[in-house]
Design a protein around this motif. Structure first.
Motif, PDB file in Angstrom:
ATOM      1  N   GLU A  68      -0.625  -3.909 -12.635  1.00 28.30           N
ATOM      2  CA  GLU A  68       0.155  -2.675 -12.631  1.00 28.30           C
ATOM      3  C   GLU A  68       0.706  -2.384 -11.240  1.00 28.30           C
ATOM      4  OE1 GLU A  68       2.108   0.452 -14.272  1.00 28.30           O
ATOM      5  OE2 GLU A  68       0.957  -1.111 -15.313  1.00 28.30           O
ATOM      6  N   SER A  69      -0.060  -2.736 -10.207  1.00 23.20           N
ATOM      7  CA  SER A  69       0.395  -2.509  -8.830  1.00 23.20           C
ATOM      8  C   SER A  69       1.631  -3.342  -8.523  1.00 23.20           C
ATOM      9  CB  SER A  69      -0.725  -2.855  -7.845  1.00 23.20           C
ATOM     10  OG  SER A  69      -1.837  -2.011  -8.027  1.00 23.20           O
ATOM     11  N   LYS A  70       1.662  -4.576  -9.016  1.00 18.63           N
ATOM     12  CA  LYS A  70       2.840  -5.420  -8.804  1.00 18.63           C
ATOM     13  C   LYS A  70       4.071  -4.817  -9.481  1.00 18.63           C
ATOM     14  CE  LYS A  70       0.859  -9.429  -9.942  1.00 18.63           C
ATOM     15  NZ  LYS A  70       0.738 -10.897 -10.155  1.00 18.63           N
ATOM     16  N   LYS A  71       3.876  -4.226 -10.652  1.00 14.61           N
ATOM     17  CA  LYS A  71       5.001  -3.584 -11.339  1.00 14.61           C
ATOM     18  C   LYS A  71       5.496  -2.374 -10.544  1.00 14.61           C
ATOM     19  CE  LYS A  71       3.463  -4.939 -15.980  1.00 14.61           C
ATOM     20  NZ  LYS A  71       2.955  -4.448 -17.291  1.00 14.61           N
ATOM     21  N   ILE A  72       4.551  -1.582 -10.031  1.00 14.69           N
ATOM     22  CA  ILE A  72       4.924  -0.422  -9.208  1.00 14.69           C
ATOM     23  C   ILE A  72       5.705  -0.879  -7.986  1.00 14.69           C
ATOM     24  CG2 ILE A  72       3.995   1.374  -7.684  1.00 14.69           C
ATOM     25  CD1 ILE A  72       1.690   1.703  -9.679  1.00 14.69           C
ATOM     26  N   PHE A  73       5.189  -1.915  -7.328  1.00  9.99           N
ATOM     27  CA  PHE A  73       5.830  -2.431  -6.118  1.00  9.99           C
ATOM     28  C   PHE A  73       7.245  -2.916  -6.415  1.00  9.99           C
ATOM     29  CE2 PHE A  73       6.993  -6.018  -3.469  1.00  9.99           C
ATOM     30  CZ  PHE A  73       6.785  -5.533  -2.189  1.00  9.99           C
ATOM     31  N   THR A  74       7.392  -3.691  -7.481  1.00  8.39           N
ATOM     32  CA  THR A  74       8.693  -4.258  -7.825  1.00  8.39           C
ATOM     33  C   THR A  74       9.712  -3.165  -8.118  1.00  8.39           C
ATOM     34  OG1 THR A  74       7.613  -6.205  -8.751  1.00  8.39           O
ATOM     35  CG2 THR A  74       9.892  -5.837  -9.372  1.00  8.39           C
ATOM     36  N   LEU A  84       0.830  -1.210   0.000  1.00  9.31           N
ATOM     37  CA  LEU A  84       0.000   0.000   0.000  1.00  9.31           C
ATOM     38  C   LEU A  84       0.863   1.258   0.000  1.00  9.31           C
ATOM     39  CD1 LEU A  84      -2.874  -0.810   2.553  1.00  9.31           C
ATOM     40  CD2 LEU A  84      -2.989  -0.845   0.056  1.00  9.31           C
ATOM     41  N   PHE A  85       1.962   1.219   0.751  1.00  5.26           N
ATOM     42  CA  PHE A  85       2.837   2.386   0.851  1.00  5.26           C
ATOM     43  C   PHE A  85       3.529   2.664  -0.486  1.00  5.26           C
ATOM     44  CE2 PHE A  85       2.190   1.071   5.153  1.00  5.26           C
ATOM     45  CZ  PHE A  85       2.221   2.235   5.902  1.00  5.26           C
ATOM     46  N   ALA A  86       3.973   1.598  -1.155  1.00  2.00           N
ATOM     47  CA  ALA A  86       4.648   1.769  -2.442  1.00  2.00           C
ATOM     48  C   ALA A  86       3.712   2.410  -3.464  1.00  2.00           C
ATOM     49  CB  ALA A  86       5.152   0.417  -2.948  1.00  2.00           C
ATOM     50  N   VAL A  87       2.487   1.897  -3.543  1.00  2.00           N
ATOM     51  CA  VAL A  87       1.526   2.421  -4.514  1.00  2.00           C
ATOM     52  C   VAL A  87       1.106   3.843  -4.147  1.00  2.00           C
ATOM     53  CG1 VAL A  87      -0.800   2.120  -5.454  1.00  2.00           C
ATOM     54  CG2 VAL A  87       0.708   0.138  -5.195  1.00  2.00           C
ATOM     55  N   ALA A  88       0.881   4.093  -2.859  1.00  2.00           N
ATOM     56  CA  ALA A  88       0.471   5.434  -2.428  1.00  2.00           C
ATOM     57  C   ALA A  88       1.556   6.461  -2.716  1.00  2.00           C
ATOM     58  CB  ALA A  88       0.136   5.421  -0.940  1.00  2.00           C
ATOM     59  N   ASP A  89       2.806   6.078  -2.509  1.00  2.00           N
ATOM     60  CA  ASP A  89       3.907   7.006  -2.756  1.00  2.00           C
ATOM     61  C   ASP A  89       4.083   7.250  -4.251  1.00  2.00           C
ATOM     62  OD1 ASP A  89       5.911   8.712  -2.001  1.00  2.00           O
ATOM     63  OD2 ASP A  89       7.414   7.157  -1.681  1.00  2.00           O
ATOM     64  N   LYS A  90       4.119   6.165  -5.029  1.00  2.00           N
ATOM     65  CA  LYS A  90       4.344   6.285  -6.469  1.00  2.00           C
ATOM     66  C   LYS A  90       3.220   7.046  -7.157  1.00  2.00           C
ATOM     67  CE  LYS A  90       6.242   5.376 -10.472  1.00  2.00           C
ATOM     68  NZ  LYS A  90       7.501   6.048 -10.888  1.00  2.00           N
ATOM     69  N   ASN A  91       1.993   6.831  -6.728  1.00  2.00           N
ATOM     70  CA  ASN A  91       0.844   7.475  -7.377  1.00  2.00           C
ATOM     71  C   ASN A  91       0.532   8.863  -6.818  1.00  2.00           C
ATOM     72  OD1 ASN A  91       0.617   5.205  -8.921  1.00  2.00           O
ATOM     73  ND2 ASN A  91      -1.351   4.535  -8.110  1.00  2.00           N
ATOM     74  N   GLU A 138      12.729  -2.518  -5.856  1.00  2.00           N
ATOM     75  CA  GLU A 138      13.736  -3.234  -6.639  1.00  2.00           C
ATOM     76  C   GLU A 138      13.701  -4.720  -6.309  1.00  2.00           C
ATOM     77  OE1 GLU A 138      17.438  -1.309  -5.883  1.00  2.00           O
ATOM     78  OE2 GLU A 138      16.867   0.526  -6.925  1.00  2.00           O
ATOM     79  N   GLY A 139      12.476  -5.276  -6.291  1.00  2.00           N
ATOM     80  CA  GLY A 139      12.292  -6.670  -5.907  1.00  2.00           C
ATOM     81  C   GLY A 139      12.309  -7.617  -7.082  1.00  2.00           C
TER      82      GLY A 139
END
Length: 344
Positions: free
Chosen positions: A256-262, A51-58, A266-267
């Motif tokens: 798309e969320s998995k791509k944002i997270f990765t 949730l944090f990764a997506v919230a930050d990126k978006n 850098e996973g």
């Protein structure tokens, strides 16, 4: 000096100390707030922070006028330490670490979950003569202390066995995987993505069991210091709003969320796929959470209390099982997502 005068002076002193304490909590945060910085302490595993990764990126955090800094620690216990030392405003920690810390620390509050991940499973090698769960009796079973051992105990109990019926081998997760692969242990209780990878490698030569949801799912909790939370509920509310937007985005855009997270962490997308499926990235306060914390507390009372580094010797807890309802404040989440709260 009269008794009435002494009482008045004592009351004034207590008020002054309390005022300083709470105002210092506010001042410490707003010094960072002027820099639009909110610090979140967490363990090394990134998946609970989807949730944090997506919230930050978006840009959802930016829309709520703050920027987050993720402070990764080697364990949830150390993340709680960072929170309590005021090195962070929030922490994301697993349920077991919170259940353990509540025996000794009252200044922590659960605001919401950030993720409910697929939990622990048990994999066994058929070459060790194991085809049924009762065949684990007398076998070497690897488990990290507390987390996976808790799931192992519940699986054994549901089949008429106990931890005393198996030879538990305590090591860290990486060492246990190596020993299982090399045939040095007969079975392994581990996080489900680990078990999935091992089962793919072993194919039909391995058998897998999954305990019931209450003992296998892992709840990751968004927590804060209670006194800080009382002085900064508006900040916590902004955090929940941003994470709520991320939750909605993930629900509608999983790929798309998995791509944002990765990209954000850098996973490895392969490892991510094995953990992502079956996990829930959502703000929630379900009634089951209290049940799980109570089960874990009972386990802790019988087996000892983990220190921040779970590989250190056990420490026996003091007192009775905490009333975990007193450690949960559902008010903010209920104000924005009432259906997500099932705790009175």
């Amino acid at each position: 000096m009269t008794r009435k005068t002494r009482a008045a002076l004592l009351g004034a002193a207590v008020f002054a100390v309390s005022l300083y304490y709470f105002s210092s909590e506010r001042a410490n945060f707003y010094e960072d707030s002027a820099k639009t910085q909110v610090r979140v302490a967490t363990q090394a595993s990134a998946l609970p922070l989807a949730l944090f990764a997506v919230a930050d990126k978006n840009g959802y955090f930016a829309d709520n006028n703050f920027k987050i800094t993720i402070l990764q620690n080697t364990s949830s216990g150390f993340a709680l330490d960072a929170l309590l030392k005021k090195d962070a405003e929030f922490a994301v920690v697993n349920d077991f670490s919170f259940a353990a810390r509540a025996f000794s620390e009252k200044n922590i509050v659960i605001i919401s979950t950030s993720a409910i991940l697929r939990g622990h499973e048990i994999i066994a090698r058929r070459a060790a003569g194991i085809s049924l769960l009762r065949d684990l009796k007398g076998k070497k079973v690897g488990a990290t202390p507390f987390g996976s051992e808790f799931a192992l105990e519940n699986l054994l109990k549901s089949n008429g066995l106990s931890l005393r019926d198996v030879r538990v081998v305590h090591l860290n997760a990486d060492e246990l995987q190596i020993k299982f692969t090399n045939g040095e242990i007969d079975a392994l209780a581990a996080w489900s993505p680990t078990v999935l990878r091992l089962s793919q490698n072993f194919g039909p030569q391995a058998i897998v069991w999954r305990p019931g949801e209450a003992s296998s799912a892992i709840y990751y909790l968004l927590v804060a210091r209670k006194n800080w939370f009382l002085s900064n509920s508006n900040v916590a509310l902004s955090m929940l709003k941003a994470l709520g937007e991320a939750q909605d985005y993930i629900f509608l855009n999983s790929g798309e969320s998995k791509k944002i997270f990765t990209k954000y962490f850098e996973g490895d997308i392969v490892d991510l796929d094995s953990g992502w499926e079956g996990s829930s990235f959502a703000l929630a306060l379900p009634r089951r959470l209290i049940d799980v914390l109570n089960l874990q507390a009972d386990f802790i009372l019988r087996h000892g209390l983990p220190e921040s580094d779970v590989n250190t010797p056990n420490v026996m807890p003091q007192g009775d099982i905490p009333n975990y309802a007193d450690f949960i404040d559902p008010s903010l989440l209920k104000s924005i997502r009432p259906s997500a709260v099932n705790i009175d």
